[in-house]
Scaffold this motif. Structure first.
Motif, mmCIF file in Angstrom:
data_model
loop_
_atom_site.group_PDB
_atom_site.id
_atom_site.type_symbol
_atom_site.label_atom_id
_atom_site.label_comp_id
_atom_site.label_asym_id
_atom_site.label_seq_id
_atom_site.Cartn_x
_atom_site.Cartn_y
_atom_site.Cartn_z
ATOM 1 N N VAL A 133 11.014 3.984 -6.680
ATOM 2 C CA VAL A 133 10.284 4.887 -7.774
ATOM 3 C C VAL A 133 10.512 6.437 -7.651
ATOM 4 O O VAL A 133 10.485 6.796 -6.630
ATOM 5 N N SER A 134 11.152 6.970 -8.778
ATOM 6 C CA SER A 134 11.105 8.482 -8.816
ATOM 7 C C SER A 134 10.227 8.999 -9.848
ATOM 8 O O SER A 134 9.786 8.505 -10.797
ATOM 9 N N SER A 135 9.626 10.095 -9.240
ATOM 10 C CA SER A 135 8.714 11.081 -10.241
ATOM 11 C C SER A 135 8.829 12.407 -9.505
ATOM 12 O O SER A 135 9.177 12.737 -8.763
ATOM 13 N N PRO A 136 8.226 13.236 -10.483
ATOM 14 C CA PRO A 136 8.145 14.706 -10.161
ATOM 15 C C PRO A 136 7.639 14.996 -9.059
ATOM 16 O O PRO A 136 7.993 15.834 -8.349
ATOM 17 N N HIS A 137 6.528 14.467 -8.672
ATOM 18 C CA HIS A 137 5.666 14.810 -7.482
ATOM 19 C C HIS A 137 5.530 13.252 -6.767
ATOM 20 O O HIS A 137 5.317 12.431 -7.021
ATOM 21 N N ARG A 138 5.190 13.604 -5.318
ATOM 22 C CA ARG A 138 5.176 12.142 -4.509
ATOM 23 C C ARG A 138 3.970 11.435 -4.675
ATOM 24 O O ARG A 138 4.065 10.015 -4.478
ATOM 25 N N ALA A 139 2.980 11.894 -5.036
ATOM 26 C CA ALA A 139 1.768 11.116 -5.371
ATOM 27 C C ALA A 139 2.045 9.772 -6.233
ATOM 28 O O ALA A 139 1.710 8.870 -5.950
ATOM 29 N N GLU A 140 2.602 10.089 -7.307
ATOM 30 C CA GLU A 140 2.680 8.943 -8.461
ATOM 31 C C GLU A 140 3.811 7.902 -7.943
ATOM 32 O O GLU A 140 3.579 6.754 -8.237
ATOM 33 N N SER A 141 4.971 8.461 -7.124
ATOM 34 C CA SER A 141 5.984 7.504 -6.988
ATOM 35 C C SER A 141 5.295 6.779 -5.815
ATOM 36 O O SER A 141 5.605 5.497 -5.716
ATOM 37 N N LEU A 142 4.616 7.153 -4.765
ATOM 38 C CA LEU A 142 3.910 6.507 -3.942
ATOM 39 C C LEU A 142 2.815 5.390 -4.371
ATOM 40 O O LEU A 142 2.919 4.155 -3.911
ATOM 41 N N GLU A 143 2.171 5.873 -5.099
ATOM 42 C CA GLU A 143 1.002 4.850 -5.791
ATOM 43 C C GLU A 143 1.917 3.877 -6.660
ATOM 44 O O GLU A 143 1.523 2.458 -6.381
ATOM 45 N N ALA A 144 2.843 4.325 -7.393
ATOM 46 C CA ALA A 144 3.586 3.160 -7.968
ATOM 47 C C ALA A 144 4.317 2.123 -7.322
ATOM 48 O O ALA A 144 4.401 0.966 -7.806
ATOM 49 N N VAL A 145 5.106 2.499 -5.966
ATOM 50 C CA VAL A 145 5.677 1.529 -5.330
ATOM 51 C C VAL A 145 4.643 0.632 -4.857
ATOM 52 O O VAL A 145 4.713 -0.645 -4.874
ATOM 53 N N MET A 146 3.525 1.216 -4.409
ATOM 54 C CA MET A 146 2.390 0.137 -3.676
ATOM 55 C C MET A 146 2.204 -0.596 -4.959
ATOM 56 O O MET A 146 2.066 -1.893 -4.600
ATOM 57 N N TYR A 147 1.886 -0.154 -6.131
ATOM 58 C CA TYR A 147 1.265 -1.041 -7.067
ATOM 59 C C TYR A 147 2.395 -2.327 -7.332
ATOM 60 O O TYR A 147 2.328 -3.508 -7.538
ATOM 61 N N CYS A 148 3.562 -1.772 -7.402
ATOM 62 C CA CYS A 148 4.814 -2.819 -7.813
ATOM 63 C C CYS A 148 4.911 -3.807 -6.859
ATOM 64 O O CYS A 148 4.853 -5.036 -7.152
ATOM 65 N N ILE A 149 4.567 -3.665 -5.505
ATOM 66 C CA ILE A 149 5.020 -4.400 -4.405
ATOM 67 C C ILE A 149 3.828 -5.634 -4.516
ATOM 68 O O ILE A 149 3.845 -6.706 -4.392
ATOM 69 N N ASN A 150 2.478 -4.728 -4.467
ATOM 70 C CA ASN A 150 1.353 -5.753 -4.599
ATOM 71 C C ASN A 150 1.154 -6.781 -5.969
ATOM 72 O O ASN A 150 0.857 -7.863 -5.729
ATOM 73 N N THR A 151 1.833 -6.284 -6.972
ATOM 74 C CA THR A 151 1.666 -6.988 -8.151
ATOM 75 C C THR A 151 2.670 -7.871 -8.078
ATOM 76 O O THR A 151 2.658 -8.962 -8.574
ATOM 77 N N LEU A 152 4.116 -7.767 -8.011
ATOM 78 C CA LEU A 152 5.232 -8.670 -7.621
ATOM 79 C C LEU A 152 4.617 -9.784 -6.867
ATOM 80 O O LEU A 152 4.785 -10.913 -7.288
ATOM 81 N N LYS A 153 4.008 -9.594 -5.692
ATOM 82 C CA LYS A 153 3.506 -10.610 -4.938
ATOM 83 C C LYS A 153 2.549 -11.528 -5.361
ATOM 84 O O LYS A 153 2.412 -12.573 -5.189
ATOM 85 N N ALA A 154 1.640 -10.768 -6.396
ATOM 86 C CA ALA A 154 0.635 -11.626 -7.171
ATOM 87 C C ALA A 154 0.964 -12.423 -8.303
ATOM 88 O O ALA A 154 0.354 -13.355 -8.558
ATOM 89 N N SER A 155 2.040 -11.919 -9.055
ATOM 90 C CA SER A 155 2.417 -12.583 -10.222
ATOM 91 C C SER A 155 3.670 -13.005 -10.571
ATOM 92 O O SER A 155 4.038 -13.596 -11.603
ATOM 93 N N VAL A 156 4.774 -12.705 -9.689
ATOM 94 C CA VAL A 156 6.041 -13.021 -10.000
ATOM 95 C C VAL A 156 6.456 -14.231 -9.311
ATOM 96 O O VAL A 156 6.195 -14.745 -8.048
#
Length: 155
Positions: free
Chosen positions: A105-128
């Motif tokens: 995930v890319s974003s202007p600042h690190r907080a958003e990309s780090l949070e988004a990556v964690m959300y992606c993997i956790n949600t992927l494991k829960a719903s895909v």
């Protein structure tokens, strides 16, 4: 590069070939972003004292891709500054130390990309709908993700 030429994109791929961290991370690089965050899930050689030989993944591919697209939409709602998202998941046999999933995930600042990556993997494991089979020395076991909502609904 004009900002209009760098519109946000999602790169979703389910494939049986080896995944490349370099290729996935390059997909999300943007001159407008100062952060690229990655998650790489790899096959480890053990599980609860058993020696793991390799993993095997199966997916309901069309539904899995649809669910990953939903995750990308959710990320963009939660973190509007996110630019590009890549989710690549390997299917079939995944040897020890090789990547099963790479999320970038890319974003202007690190907080958003780090949070988004964690959300992606956790949600992927829960719903895909992607299933993992662990192959041990003398047996195998289909694994459910602890986060998986449909696996826990009947308990």
């Amino acid at each position: 590069m004009e900002e209009s030429e760098d519109v946000p994109k999602d790169f979703i791929k389910l494939k049986s070939e080896k995944l490349s961290v370099d290729q996935v991370s390059e997909l999300v690089v943007s001159p407008y972003c100062g952060a690229v965050s990655l998650f790489i899930g790899t096959t480890r050689n053990n599980f609860e004292g058993k020696k793991v030989i390799h993993l095997e993944y199966e997916a309901y591919t069309s539904m899995a891709e649809t669910e990953i697209k939903k995750i990308c939409r959710d990320v963009r709602q939660k973190w509007p500054s996110v630019k590009h998202i890549a989710v690549h998941h390997r299917l079939g046999v995944v040897p020890i130390t090789e990547a099963s999933v790479i999320i970038a995930v890319s974003s202007p600042h690190r907080a958003e990309s780090l949070e988004a990556v964690m959300y992606c993997i956790n949600t992927l494991k829960a719903s895909v709908p992607i299933w993992k089979k662990e192959i041990y020395e003398d047996e195998y076991s289909w694994k459910e993700n602890k986060e998986c909502f449909w696996a826990n609904s009947e308990k």
